[in-house]
Design an enzyme around this catalytic site. Structure first.
Site, PDB file in Angstrom:
ATOM      1  N   GLY A   1      -5.456  -3.022   8.809  1.00  0.00           N
ATOM      2  CA  GLY A   1      -5.272  -1.727   9.479  1.00  0.00           C
ATOM      3  C   GLY A   1      -4.767  -1.972  10.904  1.00  0.00           C
ATOM      4  O   GLY A   1      -5.106  -1.172  11.882  1.00  0.00           O
TER       5      GLY A   1
ATOM      6  N   GLY B   1      -0.411  -3.588   4.008  1.00  0.00           N
ATOM      7  CA  GLY B   1      -1.141  -2.358   3.810  1.00  0.00           C
ATOM      8  C   GLY B   1      -0.516  -1.540   4.941  1.00  0.00           C
ATOM      9  O   GLY B   1       0.396  -0.904   4.269  1.00  0.00           O
ATOM     10  N   SER B   2      -1.037  -1.334   5.904  1.00  0.00           N
ATOM     11  CA  SER B   2      -0.287  -0.450   6.716  1.00  0.00           C
ATOM     12  C   SER B   2       1.092  -0.624   7.465  1.00  0.00           C
ATOM     13  O   SER B   2       1.767   0.225   7.852  1.00  0.00           O
ATOM     14  CB  SER B   2      -1.260   0.027   8.084  1.00  0.00           C
ATOM     15  OG  SER B   2      -2.526  -0.035   7.497  1.00  0.00           O
TER      16      SER B   2
ATOM     17  N   ARG C   1      -6.552 -20.536   6.924  1.00  0.00           N
ATOM     18  CA  ARG C   1      -7.003 -21.879   7.263  1.00  0.00           C
ATOM     19  C   ARG C   1      -8.295 -22.609   7.105  1.00  0.00           C
ATOM     20  O   ARG C   1      -8.450 -23.499   6.642  1.00  0.00           O
ATOM     21  CB  ARG C   1      -6.519 -21.989   8.901  1.00  0.00           C
ATOM     22  CG  ARG C   1      -5.134 -21.995   9.174  1.00  0.00           C
ATOM     23  CD  ARG C   1      -5.099 -22.510  10.782  1.00  0.00           C
ATOM     24  NE  ARG C   1      -3.658 -22.485  11.101  1.00  0.00           N
ATOM     25  CZ  ARG C   1      -2.701 -23.456  10.737  1.00  0.00           C
ATOM     26  NH1 ARG C   1      -3.172 -24.567  10.126  1.00  0.00           N
ATOM     27  NH2 ARG C   1      -1.599 -23.691  11.297  1.00  0.00           N
TER      28      ARG C   1
ATOM     29  N   ASP D   1       0.829  -1.162  -0.059  1.00  0.00           N
ATOM     30  CA  ASP D   1       0.077   0.066   0.040  1.00  0.00           C
ATOM     31  C   ASP D   1       1.013   1.299  -0.003  1.00  0.00           C
ATOM     32  O   ASP D   1       1.689   1.327   0.950  1.00  0.00           O
ATOM     33  CB  ASP D   1      -0.903   0.053   1.201  1.00  0.00           C
ATOM     34  CG  ASP D   1      -1.996  -0.752   1.242  1.00  0.00           C
ATOM     35  OD1 ASP D   1      -2.375  -1.325   0.025  1.00  0.00           O
ATOM     36  OD2 ASP D   1      -2.779  -0.744   2.066  1.00  0.00           O
TER      37      ASP D   1
ATOM     38  N   LYS E   1      -8.197   0.607  -5.142  1.00  0.00           N
ATOM     39  CA  LYS E   1      -9.519   0.215  -4.666  1.00  0.00           C
ATOM     40  C   LYS E   1     -10.655   0.910  -5.065  1.00  0.00           C
ATOM     41  O   LYS E   1     -10.479   2.212  -5.004  1.00  0.00           O
ATOM     42  CB  LYS E   1      -9.212   0.207  -3.295  1.00  0.00           C
ATOM     43  CG  LYS E   1      -8.156  -0.597  -2.460  1.00  0.00           C
ATOM     44  CD  LYS E   1      -8.119  -0.556  -0.914  1.00  0.00           C
ATOM     45  CE  LYS E   1      -6.945  -1.315  -0.347  1.00  0.00           C
ATOM     46  NZ  LYS E   1      -6.935  -2.731  -0.404  1.00  0.00           N
TER      47      LYS E   1
ATOM     48  N   GLY F   1      -3.527  -7.248   8.141  1.00  0.00           N
ATOM     49  CA  GLY F   1      -2.693  -7.515   9.441  1.00  0.00           C
ATOM     50  C   GLY F   1      -1.103  -8.197   9.285  1.00  0.00           C
ATOM     51  O   GLY F   1      -0.756  -8.255  10.284  1.00  0.00           O
TER      52      GLY F   1
END
Lengths: 189, 294
Positions: free
Chosen positions: B153, B235-236, B165, B24, B81, B214
């Site tokens: 995030g 992402g973050s 899983r 990102d 996005k 995550g």
């Protein structure tokens, strides 16, 4: 006779697709991530993916000089798309890391962005008709020295061979069910 | 005959991204850092998920100026996005020439019942999923790539792990069913029947599946790869950390050498501070992004 041991460089990209195609041809493919992986390779495929990513990882983990040495000693190598870019001596408008083995100048993303990606029918010297899938593909702008053109599409060079051990394709035979280009490379090894 | 925008060409780009890290970025400078660090693509955003979560309100498609400045800054593929169901945002992103559209739960959904009909676009789409049924519904709408949703995030990998899983468990289960039980399985999982048959035959999803939501460390990335993901979205995790370039390089190396603990130990050293994480139980149910999508 046991199948030939063909390595597929597994830094990043579509290496599993090449592995599957080679298996279907009766070869014994394996993934190459380290110097010791490379030792037993009778030939090496550098897959499609992101050429800047693959080039940086090869350099960081010291595989670039090892591959270059082996190819200069005669090990066959085939680069598809990003792989062909990494084999080229010259890359238009780019200083990115490369192996610089083939007497070709390539242009990256030569057909434009993803919405311009396409599939089409090709005709290849020594192979015949096949389906070509082009994903944000490069083409070859210039060849010199030992490099020979094996195929063009709409006037652009999209497949090149140099001597009896280096092959470059702008397209992705590993994304089709056809095995003719893989078989051609296995026969070189 | 030359054909553009075929499913093979759309899914093909995802295949070329495999084994790589998609990062990102919110500015051209960040995009250049990502490319220099070895990202195989970037996701152009106005705000990273952690900031979207903090800001609240309605999160929408990025300003075209942001997307275009990032497209001009790098040679690697650029994704962007759109909101779930917002087919006009998708039309705009396609006209900008982005290489992939993420119809994403990170943004506020625009439609509470329907996703975008992704077949009618030439640009390929990636969508999030928490289980096999959800993945196959998105593929049934034309998605050419899937990613786990995780919980964006948060810097907390537990939800991404739970989702991969779950998908893997369901693929194993479906692959072992006798043919006559597949229809009831499709009904139970709310999955398109023909696609479920294909999964049972392939013993795998028919498209590439990345991890997302995550991932904050090289070890997180390698864990998701060992669990069977084809590649990683961060992402973050990168630009909310202390040393983005170093962390980005480390996550790229960890995604390639995911099975080599010595390399993972080496690249995990001295990375500086990771992003501040959030415990999932502290997020109110209505603020959980993973529950968006139908």
């Amino acid at each position: 006779m046991a199948g030939k041991k063909i390595g597929v460089l597994a830094m990043q990209g579509a290496f599993l697709e090449h592995q599957q195609a080679l298996s279907r041809c009766g070869a014994e493919p394996f993934l190459v991530r380290t110097a010791s992986d490379l030792e037993s390779a009778q030939g090496l495929i550098i897959p499609g993916g992101e050429s800047t990513t693959i080039g940086k990882l090869m350099k960081l983990f010291g595989l670039d000089t090892l591959i270059t040495e082996r190819v200069k000693q005669g090990m066959p190598v085939w680069g598809t798309c990003a792989g062909m870019i990494l084999l080229a001596k010259e890359i238009a408008d780019s200083e990115q890391p490369r192996l610089g083995l083939m007497d070709i100048k390539v242009k990256r993303n030569a057909y434009g962005r993803q919405v311009e990606s396409f599939e089409t029918d090709l005709d290849i010297v020594g192979i015949g008709k096949t389906r070509g899938v082009f994903i944000r593909a490069p083409y070859v702008e210039e060849v010199w020295g030992e490099a020979k053109i094996l195929s063009t599409y709409l006037g652009k060079i999209i497949m090149v061979q140099q001597g009896n051990n280096m092959l470059g394709t702008a397209f992705h035979p590993e994304l089709t069910s056809e095995l003719d280009v893989h078989q051609y490379f296995i026969d070189m090894a | 005959m030359e054909e553009k925008g075929t499913f093979k060409v759309k899914a093909g780009l995802a295949q070329m991204l495999k084994g790589g890290v998609i990062m990102d970025v919110t500015t051209a400078e960040q995009a250049k850092i990502a490319e220099e660090a070895g990202a195989c693509a970037v996701m152009a955003l106005e705000r990273v998920p952690a900031d979207i979560r903090a800001a609240g309100g309605i999160a929408r498609m990025a300003d075209p100026t942001v997307v275009m400045s990032i497209m001009e800054a790098v040679t690697i593929p650029v994704m962007a996005k759109c909101r779930i169901g917002h087919f006009v945002e998708a039309q705009i992103l396609e006209s900008l020439g982005v290489d992939y559209i993420d119809e994403s739960e990170v943004l506020t959904p625009a439609d509470d019942k329907y996703h975008v009909n992704k077949y009618i676009f030439k640009v390929p789409f990636v969508c999030g999923a928490r289980n096999l049924g959800e993945a196959l519904r998105r593929i049934g709408e034309g998605a050419a790539m899937i990613r786990t949703k995780g919980e964006p995030g948060t810097g907390n990998v537990i939800e991404a792990v739970r989702h991969i899983r779950m998908v893997n468990d369901e693929i194993r289960w479906v692959s072992n069913l006798p043919a006559e039980e597949l229809m009831s399985a499709a009904k139970e999982m709310q999955a398109p029947f023909e696609l479920l048959q294909e999964v049972a035959r392939l013993k795998a999803l028919p498209v590439v599946n990345f991890a997302a939501g995550g991932i904050a460390t090289p070890a997180d990335a390698a864990m998701m790869m060992q669990l069977g993901c084809d590649g990683i979205f961060v992402g973050s995790g990168i630009f909310k950390s202390g040393d983005p370039m170093k962390r980005a390089r480390a996550i790229v190396a960890a995604t390639t050498y995911f099975n080599d603990a010595a390399v993972l130990a080496e690249v995990s050293r001295d990375l500086g501070e990771a992003m501040v994480g959030i415990d999932i139980s502290s997020i109110k149910p209505e603020e959980r992004m993973q529950d968006r999508g139908w």
